[in-house]
Enzyme design. Structure first.
Site, PDB file in Angstrom:
ATOM      1  N   LYS A  78      48.485  74.153  44.892  1.00  0.00           N
ATOM      2  CA  LYS A  78      48.643  75.512  45.845  1.00  0.00           C
ATOM      3  C   LYS A  78      48.888  76.698  44.465  1.00  0.00           C
ATOM      4  O   LYS A  78      49.102  76.245  43.330  1.00  0.00           O
ATOM      5  CB  LYS A  78      50.217  75.229  46.372  1.00  0.00           C
ATOM      6  N   VAL A 179      47.717  80.139  65.489  1.00  0.00           N
ATOM      7  CA  VAL A 179      47.997  78.543  65.894  1.00  0.00           C
ATOM      8  C   VAL A 179      48.493  78.768  67.463  1.00  0.00           C
ATOM      9  O   VAL A 179      48.025  77.895  68.224  1.00  0.00           O
ATOM     10  CB  VAL A 179      48.812  77.581  65.212  1.00  0.00           C
TER      11      VAL A 179
END
Ligand code: NAD
Length: 345
Positions: A78, A179
């Site tokens: 990340k 989403v």
């Protein structure tokens, strides 16, 4: 800092400061046993450098676990960019970040996350090939994340009700964003009844019009009377306050880091609420990006995404047999894949 690194079993931590562009960035590579580390880049404000370090390490570890259980050939990594104060030149910031990614020689592949846009990733892509999900590759992860959540809900319904059909079940969705909107569409097609909450009233109205969803005030979400509660907004939804309000059988949504603390997993288990661990059920986007990079067909990506259902069903079964929360079982299964060596003779 070394204590934090050791506790998380982190492989690498890299820092970059570039005064010309204002870039201050950290990249954490947690584990590369299964392949190059893949994970998004956040660009948000942090109260302190230590907050940013903790965040990037926690998120990189989460990506290793997610990749392991999604069985994609990626490790966990990340990046965070400490958002510059005031105005800044996005182009030079993301070019500088791209050069930073490039210096790692492909051990870390970056992608979109909170505070970054597809345009930012286009800038990253000008200086490094180690980026996935920008305008040139067309790998938008959100629709496939929603498909994975649908697959996971079916596994949860099968475990809880003995039937994977969602028709007639009431599903409350928090967050009709990238989403949540796609998920609402899939659930509507399945014949589920929808309750929806969003801070943005226009998104709620759209869901009402398109999917005949029933609107809810944002603060009614946690106490919604429903079969499945689907957090698709922010993390930390399952916390000391909300756990006393839940009125559902299943919690299954796309949001990352839904459990405010690890103990919340045990508390849900004790309450008899079936929790689909977030990093397992929301892996559809990762599957899309990882397999897409490897030129997989849409059918392969879809099959792999439906596999989330089987993985969750395994987790739920083991949770029953061992009387452990699904969140604990998922961590154990990921750690078995990442750390156990199956040595031969
Ligand atoms: P998004 O920003 O497009 O949508 C989030 C929606 O939640 C927004 O409409 C926002 O208004 C709403 N929201 C935020 N707080 C709320 C609250 N308290 N009450 C009601 N609504 C609220 O984000 P997204 O890309 O749809 O991602 C949703 C979640 O899923 C995030 O936690 C993200 O980290 C996670 N996730 C996303 C993907 C992906 O492919 N986009 C993949 C894995 C995980």
């Amino acid at each position: 800092m070394f204590d934090i690194i050791e506790q998380a079993h982190l492989a690498e931590l890299h820092f970059k400061s570039d005064p010309t562009s204002g870039l201050k960035s950290i990249i954490a590579i947690h584990n590369t046993k299964l392949g190059p580390a893949l994970g998004g880049c956040r660009c948000i404000e942090y109260d302190s450098d230590l907050d940013a370090i903790n965040d990037v390490i926690r998120l990189a570890k989460g990506m290793s676990y997610k990749s392991a259980l999604a069985r994609v050939p990626q490790g966990g990594g990340k990046a965070v960019i400490l958002k510059p104060k005031g105005t800044f030149n996005r182009q030079s910031l993301y070019n500088a970040f791209g050069r930073f990614v490039n210096e790692l020689g492909g051990r870390y592949i970056t992608a979109i996350d909170s505070g970054t846009t597809l345009e930012d990733l286009d800038e990253v892509g000008r200086v490094t090939p180690h980026v996935s999900g920008n305008h040139s590759d067309g790998l938008d992860p959100s629709p496939n994340t929603a498909l994975g959540v649908l697959a996971g809900m079916k596994a949860a319904a099968l475990q809880r009700y003995g039937n994977s059909k969602l028709k007639g079940l009431t599903v409350a969705i928090q967050g009709i964003g990238n989403v949540g909107f796609h998920l609402a569409s899939l659930l509507h097609e399945e014949g589920a009844k929808l309750l929806v909450a969003d801070l943005d009233e226009q998104k709620v109205r759209q869901a009402q019009n398109v999917f005949h969803a029933e609107p809810m005030a944002p603060d009614q979400f946690c106490s919604a009377h429903c079969h499945i509660l689907a957090p698709c907004g922010l993390g930390g939804v399952i916390n000391e306050d909300s756990i006393q309000q839940f009125n559902c059988d299943i919690i299954a949504g796309s949001a990352n880091n839904q459990l405010a603390t690890i103990e919340m997993g045990q508390r849900l288990h004790d309450l008899g609420i079936l929790y689909a661990p977030d990093y397992v059920i929301n892996a559809g986007g990762l599957i899309q990006v990882s397999l897409g990079m490897h030129r997989a067909s849409n059918a392969e990506i879809s099959n792999k995404t439906w596999g989330i259902s089987e993985t969750l069903y395994d987790i739920f079964s083991r949770s029953c047999v061992e009387n452990l929360p699904p969140s604990t079982v998922a961590d154990m299964m990921a750690e078995e894949i990442l750390y156990e060596t199956h040595g031969g003779a």
